[in-house]
Design an enzyme around this catalytic site. Structure first.
Site, PDB file in Angstrom:
ATOM      1  N   GLY A   5      39.128  40.979  27.724  1.00 27.50           N
ATOM      2  CA  GLY A   5      39.733  40.261  29.162  1.00 27.50           C
ATOM      3  C   GLY A   5      39.252  38.607  28.740  1.00 27.50           C
ATOM      4  O   GLY A   5      38.185  38.163  28.126  1.00 27.50           O
ATOM      5  N   ARG A  66      45.285  43.094  24.981  1.00 26.20           N
ATOM      6  CA  ARG A  66      44.770  44.279  24.572  1.00 26.20           C
ATOM      7  C   ARG A  66      45.721  45.124  23.930  1.00 26.20           C
ATOM      8  O   ARG A  66      46.883  45.216  24.392  1.00 26.20           O
ATOM      9  CB  ARG A  66      44.281  45.396  25.934  1.00 26.20           C
ATOM     10  CG  ARG A  66      43.078  44.465  26.745  1.00 26.20           C
ATOM     11  CD  ARG A  66      42.594  45.233  27.933  1.00 26.20           C
ATOM     12  NE  ARG A  66      41.402  44.581  28.322  1.00 26.20           N
ATOM     13  CZ  ARG A  66      41.450  44.195  29.390  1.00 26.20           C
ATOM     14  NH1 ARG A  66      42.477  44.440  30.434  1.00 26.20           N
ATOM     15  NH2 ARG A  66      40.362  43.666  30.305  1.00 26.20           N
ATOM     16  N   SER A  67      45.548  45.560  22.705  1.00 30.51           N
ATOM     17  CA  SER A  67      46.616  46.090  21.907  1.00 30.51           C
ATOM     18  C   SER A  67      46.084  47.608  21.427  1.00 30.51           C
ATOM     19  O   SER A  67      45.253  47.753  20.631  1.00 30.51           O
ATOM     20  CB  SER A  67      46.835  45.333  20.730  1.00 30.51           C
ATOM     21  OG  SER A  67      47.505  46.130  19.935  1.00 30.51           O
ATOM     22  N   GLY A  96      34.971  41.592  23.821  1.00 31.53           N
ATOM     23  CA  GLY A  96      34.101  42.426  24.361  1.00 31.53           C
ATOM     24  C   GLY A  96      33.886  43.315  23.145  1.00 31.53           C
ATOM     25  O   GLY A  96      34.402  43.413  21.991  1.00 31.53           O
ATOM     26  N   ASP A  97      33.101  44.496  23.762  1.00 34.94           N
ATOM     27  CA  ASP A  97      32.846  45.663  22.610  1.00 34.94           C
ATOM     28  C   ASP A  97      33.918  46.524  22.058  1.00 34.94           C
ATOM     29  O   ASP A  97      34.021  46.854  20.907  1.00 34.94           O
ATOM     30  CB  ASP A  97      31.591  46.657  23.296  1.00 34.94           C
ATOM     31  CG  ASP A  97      31.883  46.896  24.528  1.00 34.94           C
ATOM     32  OD1 ASP A  97      33.077  46.599  25.060  1.00 34.94           O
ATOM     33  OD2 ASP A  97      30.757  47.699  25.194  1.00 34.94           O
ATOM     34  N   SER A  99      36.687  45.074  21.333  1.00 32.47           N
ATOM     35  CA  SER A  99      37.303  44.176  20.008  1.00 32.47           C
ATOM     36  C   SER A  99      36.358  44.471  18.849  1.00 32.47           C
ATOM     37  O   SER A  99      36.773  44.417  18.013  1.00 32.47           O
ATOM     38  CB  SER A  99      37.473  42.665  20.743  1.00 32.47           C
ATOM     39  OG  SER A  99      37.963  42.702  21.855  1.00 32.47           O
ATOM     40  N   THR A 120      32.685  38.303  28.148  1.00 38.76           N
ATOM     41  CA  THR A 120      33.208  39.006  29.390  1.00 38.76           C
ATOM     42  C   THR A 120      32.335  38.498  30.543  1.00 38.76           C
ATOM     43  O   THR A 120      31.163  38.421  30.534  1.00 38.76           O
ATOM     44  CB  THR A 120      33.026  40.577  29.088  1.00 38.76           C
ATOM     45  OG1 THR A 120      33.229  41.013  30.430  1.00 38.76           O
ATOM     46  CG2 THR A 120      31.645  41.035  28.453  1.00 38.76           C
ATOM     47  N   ASP A 122      31.648  40.553  32.905  1.00 38.69           N
ATOM     48  CA  ASP A 122      30.901  41.493  33.504  1.00 38.69           C
ATOM     49  C   ASP A 122      29.602  41.539  33.035  1.00 38.69           C
ATOM     50  O   ASP A 122      28.637  42.278  33.687  1.00 38.69           O
ATOM     51  CB  ASP A 122      31.441  42.888  32.840  1.00 38.69           C
ATOM     52  CG  ASP A 122      32.948  42.859  33.356  1.00 38.69           C
ATOM     53  OD1 ASP A 122      33.468  42.264  34.367  1.00 38.69           O
ATOM     54  OD2 ASP A 122      33.855  43.711  32.946  1.00 38.69           O
ATOM     55  N   ASP A 124      28.071  43.236  30.719  1.00 37.45           N
ATOM     56  CA  ASP A 124      27.875  44.311  30.352  1.00 37.45           C
ATOM     57  C   ASP A 124      27.898  44.778  28.720  1.00 37.45           C
ATOM     58  O   ASP A 124      28.326  46.130  28.520  1.00 37.45           O
ATOM     59  CB  ASP A 124      28.917  45.435  31.146  1.00 37.45           C
ATOM     60  CG  ASP A 124      30.211  45.089  30.608  1.00 37.45           C
ATOM     61  OD1 ASP A 124      30.453  44.353  30.088  1.00 37.45           O
ATOM     62  OD2 ASP A 124      31.048  46.110  30.971  1.00 37.45           O
ATOM     63  N   ARG A 166      33.709  45.791  36.514  1.00 35.55           N
ATOM     64  CA  ARG A 166      34.055  47.220  35.773  1.00 35.55           C
ATOM     65  C   ARG A 166      32.658  48.149  36.231  1.00 35.55           C
ATOM     66  O   ARG A 166      32.596  48.361  37.491  1.00 35.55           O
ATOM     67  CB  ARG A 166      34.148  47.002  34.406  1.00 35.55           C
ATOM     68  CG  ARG A 166      35.156  48.097  33.881  1.00 35.55           C
ATOM     69  CD  ARG A 166      35.172  47.948  32.287  1.00 35.55           C
ATOM     70  NE  ARG A 166      35.781  46.907  31.995  1.00 35.55           N
ATOM     71  CZ  ARG A 166      37.366  46.592  31.878  1.00 35.55           C
ATOM     72  NH1 ARG A 166      38.087  47.522  31.896  1.00 35.55           N
ATOM     73  NH2 ARG A 166      37.752  45.712  31.151  1.00 35.55           N
ATOM     74  N   GLY A 180      22.262  35.191  49.819  1.00 30.53           N
ATOM     75  CA  GLY A 180      21.428  35.567  50.951  1.00 30.53           C
ATOM     76  C   GLY A 180      22.260  36.874  51.391  1.00 30.53           C
ATOM     77  O   GLY A 180      22.078  36.839  52.804  1.00 30.53           O
ATOM     78  N   ALA A 181      22.896  37.603  50.926  1.00 30.71           N
ATOM     79  CA  ALA A 181      23.535  38.952  51.490  1.00 30.71           C
ATOM     80  C   ALA A 181      22.790  39.768  52.150  1.00 30.71           C
ATOM     81  O   ALA A 181      21.526  39.831  51.630  1.00 30.71           O
ATOM     82  CB  ALA A 181      24.477  39.426  50.419  1.00 30.71           C
ATOM     83  N   GLU A 217      32.726  46.422  42.445  1.00 29.08           N
ATOM     84  CA  GLU A 217      34.038  47.226  42.215  1.00 29.08           C
ATOM     85  C   GLU A 217      33.918  48.668  41.684  1.00 29.08           C
ATOM     86  O   GLU A 217      34.584  49.613  41.996  1.00 29.08           O
ATOM     87  CB  GLU A 217      35.117  46.552  41.486  1.00 29.08           C
ATOM     88  CG  GLU A 217      34.751  46.319  39.983  1.00 29.08           C
ATOM     89  CD  GLU A 217      36.058  45.697  39.261  1.00 29.08           C
ATOM     90  OE1 GLU A 217      36.993  45.708  39.554  1.00 29.08           O
ATOM     91  OE2 GLU A 217      35.553  45.442  37.847  1.00 29.08           O
ATOM     92  N   HIS A 244      41.042  38.756  40.409  1.00 27.33           N
ATOM     93  CA  HIS A 244      41.113  37.939  39.401  1.00 27.33           C
ATOM     94  C   HIS A 244      40.760  36.462  39.356  1.00 27.33           C
ATOM     95  O   HIS A 244      40.591  35.981  38.246  1.00 27.33           O
ATOM     96  CB  HIS A 244      42.595  38.018  38.629  1.00 27.33           C
ATOM     97  CG  HIS A 244      42.625  39.311  38.079  1.00 27.33           C
ATOM     98  ND1 HIS A 244      43.078  40.648  38.796  1.00 27.33           N
ATOM     99  CD2 HIS A 244      42.524  39.819  36.590  1.00 27.33           C
ATOM    100  CE1 HIS A 244      43.124  41.661  37.838  1.00 27.33           C
ATOM    101  NE2 HIS A 244      42.851  41.162  36.873  1.00 27.33           N
ATOM    102  N   ARG A 247      38.080  35.296  37.467  1.00 30.67           N
ATOM    103  CA  ARG A 247      37.989  35.252  35.913  1.00 30.67           C
ATOM    104  C   ARG A 247      38.637  33.696  35.695  1.00 30.67           C
ATOM    105  O   ARG A 247      38.411  33.282  34.284  1.00 30.67           O
ATOM    106  CB  ARG A 247      38.984  36.353  35.077  1.00 30.67           C
ATOM    107  CG  ARG A 247      38.588  37.534  35.143  1.00 30.67           C
ATOM    108  CD  ARG A 247      38.396  38.097  33.744  1.00 30.67           C
ATOM    109  NE  ARG A 247      39.845  38.467  33.230  1.00 30.67           N
ATOM    110  CZ  ARG A 247      40.503  39.221  33.110  1.00 30.67           C
ATOM    111  NH1 ARG A 247      40.099  40.446  33.765  1.00 30.67           N
ATOM    112  NH2 ARG A 247      41.737  39.402  32.825  1.00 30.67           N
TER     113      ARG A 247
HETATM  114  O1  F6P Z   1      36.235  43.143  31.818  1.00 31.78           O
HETATM  115  C1  F6P Z   1      36.641  41.908  32.742  1.00 31.78           C
HETATM  116  C2  F6P Z   1      37.372  42.416  34.107  1.00 31.78           C
HETATM  117  O2  F6P Z   1      37.701  41.231  34.813  1.00 31.78           O
HETATM  118  C3  F6P Z   1      36.631  43.495  34.931  1.00 31.78           C
HETATM  119  O3  F6P Z   1      35.568  42.911  35.798  1.00 31.78           O
HETATM  120  C4  F6P Z   1      37.767  44.108  35.651  1.00 31.78           C
HETATM  121  O4  F6P Z   1      37.296  45.368  36.042  1.00 31.78           O
HETATM  122  C5  F6P Z   1      38.568  44.160  34.730  1.00 31.78           C
HETATM  123  O5  F6P Z   1      38.366  43.131  33.514  1.00 31.78           O
HETATM  124  C6  F6P Z   1      40.306  43.940  35.095  1.00 31.78           C
HETATM  125  O6  F6P Z   1      40.906  44.124  34.162  1.00 31.78           O
HETATM  126  P1  F6P Z   1      42.492  43.658  34.206  1.00 31.78           P
HETATM  127  O7  F6P Z   1      42.486  42.147  33.911  1.00 31.78           O
HETATM  128  O8  F6P Z   1      43.279  44.250  32.849  1.00 31.78           O
HETATM  129  O9  F6P Z   1      43.136  43.773  35.445  1.00 31.78           O
END
Ligand code: F6P
Length: 315
Positions: A5, A66-67, A96-97, A99, A120, A122, A124, A166, A180-181, A217, A244, A247
């Protein structure tokens, strides 16, 4: 190569990696479209590419993909031939991991060394406390929630905001604190919808002009919670999935500078002859190189202090 991503900070990392490599007397190439481009030969000498204007752009100008084909030896062999034809004997991947694991397999097959930079939104990836793109995405999220707070407060509404991550709740937690949620629901800890409703009852009319719930999510509870606010809290509720948009956006100063620093560490490591290492960042000790297995097989954890601060928002 950028892979997985896209994340803000990838462009600054690529740009500085090229500059650093040239300074060390290496000849850098750019691989477009991630692992897909490695197989399909989308490779250019960096000196033929104009990298100006790259720093402030979000996403990745090298594009990414992503391949699944890279899982097959036949396609990895094509990738190896593409590199061999040009005399490319080291790889730097920003991603990311998944890759990292793919390139580790590639090393086992053909002995081509690589170093990775975690990227990433995330946050994570195991071992590292920071992944490129996290600061930019957090700022995009906080700005969006601040805007929603304006309309939510004006109309005395409840908003449920679903954020990416994710299976990780990091983005939801920092956003909940920064905005402040009143509620934060993440995969890292249990939540109790009944007690949340009890806590918020009447509050909207007495102390608050709006209620905000940030949900990760990965929990998939956004629709249900919105209906619950409508039905049990007696407040007009709306759900917003930020999607998105999180991102995108110009990299923050932090992501630009971290992109530079990660890239410098990575290129220096490749130049020294390191192999199968990931550059990680930890607030106590700064940058470090760790074996890819530690990162690819490890489990990422969220800062316990952050979790402690957010836990009361889930009950
Ligand atoms: O890993 C980054 C991310 O944006 C996640 O937060 C999300 O779940 C996922 O990628 C969305 O993937 P895609 O861009 O393939 O819809």
């Amino acid at each position: 190569m950028t892979s997985g991503g896209d994340a803000a900070g990838m462009n600054p990392a690529v740009r500085n990696a090229v500059e650093r490599a040239v300074a060390l007397g290496m000849k850098p190439y750019l691989i477009y479209d991630g692992l897909k481009g490695l197989i399909d030969d989308s490779i250019m000498p960096a000196e033929e590419v104009n990298l100006s204007g790259m720093l402030c752009r979000g996403g990745t100008m090298l594009r990414t993909a992503r391949s699944k084909r890279f899982l097959e030896l036949e396609h990895r062999e094509r990738a190896k031939d593409n590199l061999a034809r040009r005399g490319i004997d080291k790889l730097l991947v920003v991603g990311g991991d998944g890759s990292f694991r793919a390139l580790n397999q590639f090393y086992s097959d053909f002995g081509i060394p690589f170093v990775g930079i975690p990227a990433t939104i995330d946050n994570d990836i195991a071992v590292t406390e920071y992944c490129l793109g996290v600061d930019t995405a957090s700022n995009v999220i906080v700005n969006a929630i601040d805007s929603l707070r304006d309309t939510g407060t004006s109309m005395r509404r409840a908003f449920v905001v679903e954020v990416m991550g994710r299976d990780c709740g990091y983005l939801a937690m920092v956003a909940a604190l920064a905005c402040g949620a009143e509620v934060c629901i993440v995969p890292e800890f249990e939540y109790d919808l009944d007690s949340i409703t009890e806590r918020l009852k009447n509050r909207l009319h007495v102390e608050r002009h709006s209620v905000f719930a940030i949900v990760a999510e990965g929990v998939k509870v956004g629709d249900y919670l919105t209906r619950m606010f409508n039905d049990n809290l007696g407040v007009d509720s709306r759900m917003t999935v930020l999607g998105h948009i999180q991102r995108g956006g110009s990299p923050t100063i932090y992501d630009r500078v971290m992109g530079y620093k990660f890239a410098m560490e990575a290129v220096n490591a490749l130049h020294r002859g390191e192999q199968g290492k990931i550059v990680v960042y930890r607030s106590g000790s700064g940058f470090d190189l760790v074996p890819v297995q530690e990162v690819a097989e490890g489990k990422s954890t969220v800062d316990p202090v952050l979790m402690e601060m957010c836990r009361p928002l889930s009950v």
